[in-house]
Design a protein around this motif. Structure first.
Motif, PDB file in Angstrom:
ATOM      1  N   GLU A   1     -10.410  12.849  -6.918  1.00  0.00           N
ATOM      2  CA  GLU A   1      -9.567  12.153  -5.945  1.00  0.00           C
ATOM      3  C   GLU A   1     -10.321  11.907  -4.646  1.00  0.00           C
ATOM      4  N   GLY A   2     -11.189  12.848  -4.268  1.00  0.00           N
ATOM      5  CA  GLY A   2     -12.013  12.640  -3.085  1.00  0.00           C
ATOM      6  C   GLY A   2     -12.944  11.452  -3.247  1.00  0.00           C
ATOM      7  N   ASP A   3     -13.520  11.308  -4.436  1.00  0.00           N
ATOM      8  CA  ASP A   3     -14.387  10.151  -4.702  1.00  0.00           C
ATOM      9  C   ASP A   3     -13.581   8.854  -4.660  1.00  0.00           C
ATOM     10  N   LYS A   4     -12.396   8.888  -5.255  1.00  0.00           N
ATOM     11  CA  LYS A   4     -11.535   7.707  -5.233  1.00  0.00           C
ATOM     12  C   LYS A   4     -11.151   7.347  -3.801  1.00  0.00           C
ATOM     13  N   LEU A   5     -10.866   8.351  -3.007  1.00  0.00           N
ATOM     14  CA  LEU A   5     -10.499   8.126  -1.614  1.00  0.00           C
ATOM     15  C   LEU A   5     -11.646   7.476  -0.844  1.00  0.00           C
ATOM     16  N   ALA A   6     -12.861   7.940  -1.064  1.00  0.00           N
ATOM     17  CA  ALA A   6     -14.013   7.346  -0.383  1.00  0.00           C
ATOM     18  C   ALA A   6     -14.155   5.869  -0.750  1.00  0.00           C
ATOM     19  N   GLN A   7     -13.940   5.550  -2.023  1.00  0.00           N
ATOM     20  CA  GLN A   7     -13.989   4.152  -2.459  1.00  0.00           C
ATOM     21  C   GLN A   7     -12.900   3.332  -1.774  1.00  0.00           C
ATOM     22  N   LEU A   8     -11.695   3.890  -1.702  1.00  0.00           N
ATOM     23  CA  LEU A   8     -10.579   3.177  -1.079  1.00  0.00           C
ATOM     24  C   LEU A   8     -10.844   2.918   0.400  1.00  0.00           C
ATOM     25  N   ILE A   9     -11.453   3.870   1.073  1.00  0.00           N
ATOM     26  CA  ILE A   9     -11.743   3.694   2.500  1.00  0.00           C
ATOM     27  C   ILE A   9     -12.776   2.588   2.701  1.00  0.00           C
ATOM     28  N   ARG A  10     -13.765   2.513   1.819  1.00  0.00           N
ATOM     29  CA  ARG A  10     -14.742   1.413   1.913  1.00  0.00           C
ATOM     30  C   ARG A  10     -14.048   0.068   1.717  1.00  0.00           C
TER      31      ARG A  10
ATOM     32  N   ALA B   1     -13.278  -3.315   4.578  1.00  0.00           N
ATOM     33  CA  ALA B   1     -13.518  -4.740   4.336  1.00  0.00           C
ATOM     34  C   ALA B   1     -12.219  -5.533   4.475  1.00  0.00           C
ATOM     35  N   PHE B   2     -11.130  -5.002   3.944  1.00  0.00           N
ATOM     36  CA  PHE B   2      -9.819  -5.655   4.038  1.00  0.00           C
ATOM     37  C   PHE B   2      -9.408  -5.820   5.500  1.00  0.00           C
ATOM     38  N   VAL B   3      -9.544  -4.756   6.270  1.00  0.00           N
ATOM     39  CA  VAL B   3      -9.140  -4.783   7.673  1.00  0.00           C
ATOM     40  C   VAL B   3      -9.984  -5.783   8.454  1.00  0.00           C
TER      41      VAL B   3
ATOM     42  N   GLU C   1      -3.278 -10.447   0.009  1.00  0.00           N
ATOM     43  CA  GLU C   1      -2.968  -9.460  -1.018  1.00  0.00           C
ATOM     44  C   GLU C   1      -2.373  -8.244  -0.320  1.00  0.00           C
ATOM     45  N   GLU C   2      -1.687  -7.399  -1.087  1.00  0.00           N
ATOM     46  CA  GLU C   2      -1.179  -6.154  -0.521  1.00  0.00           C
ATOM     47  C   GLU C   2      -2.358  -5.290  -0.091  1.00  0.00           C
ATOM     48  N   GLY C   3      -2.165  -4.552   0.983  1.00  0.00           N
ATOM     49  CA  GLY C   3      -3.257  -3.716   1.455  1.00  0.00           C
ATOM     50  C   GLY C   3      -2.816  -2.851   2.618  1.00  0.00           C
ATOM     51  N   PRO C   4      -3.765  -2.214   3.289  1.00  0.00           N
ATOM     52  CA  PRO C   4      -3.459  -1.256   4.362  1.00  0.00           C
ATOM     53  C   PRO C   4      -3.040  -1.953   5.654  1.00  0.00           C
TER      54      PRO C   4
ATOM     55  N   LEU D   1      -3.230  10.629   1.652  1.00  0.00           N
ATOM     56  CA  LEU D   1      -2.257  10.625   0.556  1.00  0.00           C
ATOM     57  C   LEU D   1      -1.678   9.231   0.354  1.00  0.00           C
ATOM     58  N   ASN D   2      -1.400   8.550   1.454  1.00  0.00           N
ATOM     59  CA  ASN D   2      -0.845   7.204   1.355  1.00  0.00           C
ATOM     60  C   ASN D   2      -1.825   6.260   0.663  1.00  0.00           C
ATOM     61  N   ARG D   3      -3.101   6.377   1.000  1.00  0.00           N
ATOM     62  CA  ARG D   3      -4.109   5.543   0.338  1.00  0.00           C
ATOM     63  C   ARG D   3      -4.103   5.785  -1.171  1.00  0.00           C
ATOM     64  N   LEU D   4      -4.108   7.049  -1.551  1.00  0.00           N
ATOM     65  CA  LEU D   4      -4.145   7.379  -2.975  1.00  0.00           C
ATOM     66  C   LEU D   4      -2.843   6.991  -3.667  1.00  0.00           C
ATOM     67  N   PHE D   5      -1.730   7.197  -2.995  1.00  0.00           N
ATOM     68  CA  PHE D   5      -0.432   6.839  -3.582  1.00  0.00           C
ATOM     69  C   PHE D   5      -0.369   5.354  -3.902  1.00  0.00           C
ATOM     70  N   HIS D   6      -0.804   4.520  -2.976  1.00  0.00           N
ATOM     71  CA  HIS D   6      -0.728   3.079  -3.219  1.00  0.00           C
ATOM     72  C   HIS D   6      -1.725   2.630  -4.286  1.00  0.00           C
ATOM     73  N   ALA D   7      -2.798   3.359  -4.433  1.00  0.00           N
ATOM     74  CA  ALA D   7      -3.775   2.999  -5.466  1.00  0.00           C
ATOM     75  C   ALA D   7      -3.388   3.529  -6.842  1.00  0.00           C
ATOM     76  N   LEU D   8      -2.811   4.726  -6.895  1.00  0.00           N
ATOM     77  CA  LEU D   8      -2.598   5.412  -8.171  1.00  0.00           C
ATOM     78  C   LEU D   8      -1.135   5.456  -8.608  1.00  0.00           C
ATOM     79  N   GLY D   9      -0.197   5.225  -7.685  1.00  0.00           N
ATOM     80  CA  GLY D   9       1.194   5.081  -8.065  1.00  0.00           C
ATOM     81  C   GLY D   9       2.011   6.365  -8.041  1.00  0.00           C
ATOM     82  N   TYR D  10       3.307   6.177  -8.248  1.00  0.00           N
ATOM     83  CA  TYR D  10       4.238   7.305  -8.158  1.00  0.00           C
ATOM     84  C   TYR D  10       4.037   8.314  -9.284  1.00  0.00           C
TER      85      TYR D  10
END
Length: 295
Positions: free
Chosen positions: A171-180, A184-186, A211-214, A144-153
């Motif tokens: 949202e599951g597809d978006k989440l998979a993209q965010l995890i990829r 890389a960010f980490v 940049e802002e990130g996890p 949820l935190n990943r999606l919240f920071h990507a998609l907003g309040y």
């Protein structure tokens, strides 16, 4: 409290934070208008209040000097950060470190009769709490935190205004993209992390974010590799500290960087005119840690 007060009050809560957003959801469901602030900028939120309707704080609080100025204007404070403990014993204040700010706001709204208790609300708040306090079974809250920071309040409010709901396929597809992207960010920021020990019995690290990130994932990865503290330096001069049991992050950030939070996770801020140099900040922290601190 009368119905007018209940349906036309204000809620000041934590900006860019899933827990603060969850408190805001419960607040909006109770008829409160949210104002989002950084935890060290609550006074700015209070300055945005344009009338004499009740003001509530959730997941944020005030320093002692500000509390003396504003306490009569605030109807209730709900917080769980160590830096709010100075308010214990004050009237209309609830500090509970065992729960998240979102859970405290939800429970308060139910207690006041503003919001009906429901399994969906409890499930959402528990998921967020497990993530916010880094408890076992925090994975859904982390997603949820990943999606919240990507998609907003606005997305969060639309999807979870009535409590928990399962994620959609999109949202599951978006989440998979965010995890990829997160991996890389980490990896990039761990490679760039600055290590410091110099007579300390343990290593401490600083990470300058481009940049802002996890940041939680970056910090917890380094902690798992043996760091006692990880300081992340954000582009806007905000600081975030994550520690293991050897260092009290809240005390450190309160003392050095006008911040605070939890013993294992706290935030602070550098003055706008101070260079955000990782090595100099680590030296300052090491000097502080070399002096025994009161328990």
């Amino acid at each position: 409290m009368d119905r007018v007060a209940r349906t036309h009050g204000w809620l000041i809560t934590h900006k860019n934070c899933l827990d603060g957003a969850t408190a805001a959801l419960a607040g909006e469901a109770s008829g409160l208008t949210p104002i989002f602030v950084e935890p060290d900028r609550v006074e700015e939120g209070l300055s945005q209040v344009t009338d004499d309707r009740p003001v509530y704080l959730a997941d944020v609080s005030l320093r002692p000097d500000s509390w003396a100025v504003w306490r009569l204007r605030i109807s209730f404070v709900l917080d769980h950060h160590q830096s709010a403990l100075h308010l214990l014993g004050q009237p209309n204040v609830r500090i509970d470190q065992a729960h998240s700010g979102g859970w405290l706001m939800y429970a308060f709204a139910v207690e006041r009769g503003w919001l009906d208790a429901s399994p969906a609300w409890e499930r959402l708040c528990r998921h967020v709490e497990r993530y916010d306090l880094w408890k076992p079974q925090h994975e859904f809250g982390q997603d949820l935190n990943r999606l919240f920071h990507a998609l907003g309040y606005d997305w969060y409010r639309q999807r979870f205004a009535n409590g928990y709901a399962p994620l959609t396929a999109h949202e599951g597809d978006k989440l998979a993209q965010l995890i990829r992207e997160e991996r890389a960010f980490v990896a990039r920021h761990i490679r760039q992390a600055v290590r410091y020990q110099n007579q300390l019995p343990y290593p401490i690290f600083a990470v300058e974010l481009d940049e802002e990130g996890p940041v939680n994932i970056v910090s917890h990865t380094l902690l798992e590799q043996g760091a006692a503290l990880v300081l992340t330096i954000k582009p806007d001069q905000r600081l975030s500290a994550r520690t293991d049991a050897r260092i009290d992050a809240a005390q450190l950030m309160e003392h050095l960087f006008q911040g605070g939070g939890h013993p294992r996770a706290s935030g602070g801020r550098l003055p706008a005119d101070e260079p955000a140099d990782a090595e100099s900040l680590l030296r300052r922290i090491a000097e502080y840690l070399a002096v025994p601190q009161p328990s």
